[in-house]
Design a protein around this motif. Structure first.
Motif, PDB file in Angstrom:
ATOM      1  N   ILE A 124     -12.409  36.002   5.272  1.00 37.27           N
ATOM      2  CA  ILE A 124     -13.130  34.731   5.266  1.00 37.27           C
ATOM      3  C   ILE A 124     -12.570  33.874   4.137  1.00 37.27           C
ATOM      4  O   ILE A 124     -12.515  34.314   2.981  1.00 37.27           O
ATOM      5  N   PRO A 125     -12.153  32.637   4.432  1.00 39.08           N
ATOM      6  CA  PRO A 125     -11.595  31.768   3.387  1.00 39.08           C
ATOM      7  C   PRO A 125     -12.607  31.525   2.263  1.00 39.08           C
ATOM      8  O   PRO A 125     -13.795  31.348   2.514  1.00 39.08           O
ATOM      9  N   SER A 126     -12.117  31.507   1.044  1.00 40.84           N
ATOM     10  CA  SER A 126     -12.967  31.296  -0.125  1.00 40.84           C
ATOM     11  C   SER A 126     -13.199  29.814  -0.377  1.00 40.84           C
ATOM     12  O   SER A 126     -12.316  28.989  -0.160  1.00 40.84           O
ATOM     13  N   VAL A 127     -14.382  29.491  -0.862  1.00 39.74           N
ATOM     14  CA  VAL A 127     -14.704  28.156  -1.366  1.00 39.74           C
ATOM     15  C   VAL A 127     -14.843  28.342  -2.869  1.00 39.74           C
ATOM     16  O   VAL A 127     -15.744  29.041  -3.331  1.00 39.74           O
ATOM     17  N   LEU A 128     -13.923  27.745  -3.620  1.00 42.72           N
ATOM     18  CA  LEU A 128     -13.822  28.044  -5.048  1.00 42.72           C
ATOM     19  C   LEU A 128     -14.264  26.884  -5.928  1.00 42.72           C
ATOM     20  O   LEU A 128     -14.023  25.721  -5.612  1.00 42.72           O
ATOM     21  N   ASP A 129     -14.853  27.246  -7.056  1.00 40.27           N
ATOM     22  CA  ASP A 129     -15.148  26.314  -8.141  1.00 40.27           C
ATOM     23  C   ASP A 129     -14.008  26.502  -9.140  1.00 40.27           C
ATOM     24  O   ASP A 129     -13.904  27.557  -9.789  1.00 40.27           O
ATOM     25  N   PHE A 144     -11.773  45.761   2.653  1.00 42.36           N
ATOM     26  CA  PHE A 144     -12.169  44.386   2.950  1.00 42.36           C
ATOM     27  C   PHE A 144     -13.052  43.858   1.829  1.00 42.36           C
ATOM     28  O   PHE A 144     -13.954  44.552   1.362  1.00 42.36           O
ATOM     29  N   SER A 145     -12.796  42.627   1.433  1.00 42.58           N
ATOM     30  CA  SER A 145     -13.577  41.981   0.394  1.00 42.58           C
ATOM     31  C   SER A 145     -14.195  40.700   0.955  1.00 42.58           C
ATOM     32  O   SER A 145     -13.499  39.878   1.542  1.00 42.58           O
ATOM     33  N   PHE A 146     -15.513  40.559   0.756  1.00 37.99           N
ATOM     34  CA  PHE A 146     -16.206  39.362   1.210  1.00 37.99           C
ATOM     35  C   PHE A 146     -16.828  38.596   0.057  1.00 37.99           C
ATOM     36  O   PHE A 146     -17.170  37.436   0.200  1.00 37.99           O
ATOM     37  N   GLY A 147     -17.012  39.219  -1.073  1.00 33.20           N
ATOM     38  CA  GLY A 147     -17.564  38.568  -2.258  1.00 33.20           C
ATOM     39  C   GLY A 147     -16.536  38.616  -3.366  1.00 33.20           C
ATOM     40  O   GLY A 147     -15.416  39.059  -3.182  1.00 33.20           O
ATOM     41  N   GLY A 148     -16.932  38.173  -4.538  1.00 37.02           N
ATOM     42  CA  GLY A 148     -16.027  38.227  -5.685  1.00 37.02           C
ATOM     43  C   GLY A 148     -14.832  37.310  -5.546  1.00 37.02           C
ATOM     44  O   GLY A 148     -13.770  37.566  -6.119  1.00 37.02           O
TER      45      GLY A 148
END
Length: 147
Positions: free
Chosen positions: A60-65, A103-107
């Motif tokens: 899932i593409p990340s939405v980053l700050d 698989f990573s979904f958080g962090g």
């Protein structure tokens, strides 16, 4: 209610071994106390592994700050302050033919900070999971088969 019971089922599952990619890194396992930041997935998992960045899939593409990523990069660069960055959670799925998938979904901010710093490994807690668990995250986009 079904959603909550699935989370509880996933959170209570623990792996009892190491995937082949981690067998080479057994000496990198570090025990941490339970006061470290945890998530519902990894609350009962104490072992922290140094996992090669190259084996982690982020579907899932990340939405980053950007400010958060930069702050984490500064923290990670400091030898004494890097320990302040909690590990990410990885769903660890063993394929039908024995392959290991992570698989990573958080962090997402931590992952991006390690990636930009070109670190070969990242601290992670492995949450032993199944293809069915992956389906709960990805729906019909989840792979039907993992070798």
């Amino acid at each position: 209610m079904e959603f909550i019971s699935q989370f509880i089922r996933l959170a209570s599952r623990r792996g009892n071994g190491f995937g082949p990619i981690l067998q080479r890194n057994r000496s990198s396992i570090v025990q941490k106390d339970s006061t470290m930041d945890t998530t519902i997935h990894s609350a009962g998992i104490a072992e922290i592994h140094m996992v090669p960045m190259s084996v982690i899939q982020r579907p899932i593409p990340s939405v980053l700050d950007e400010k958060k990523v930069q702050s984490l990069m500064e923290t990670i660069k400091g030898e004494s302050s890097e320990d302040e960055v909690p590990p990410i959670d990885l769903l660890w799925i063993t394929g039908d033919e024995g392959g290991d998938y992570y698989f990573s979904f958080g962090g997402c901010h931590r992952f991006e900070a390690y990636k930009r710093l070109q670190r070969p490994e990242i601290k992670a807690k492995l949450v032993k999971s199944t293809l069915g668990d992956l389906y709960h995250y990805m729906g019909s986009s989840a792979p039907k088969y993992l070798a």
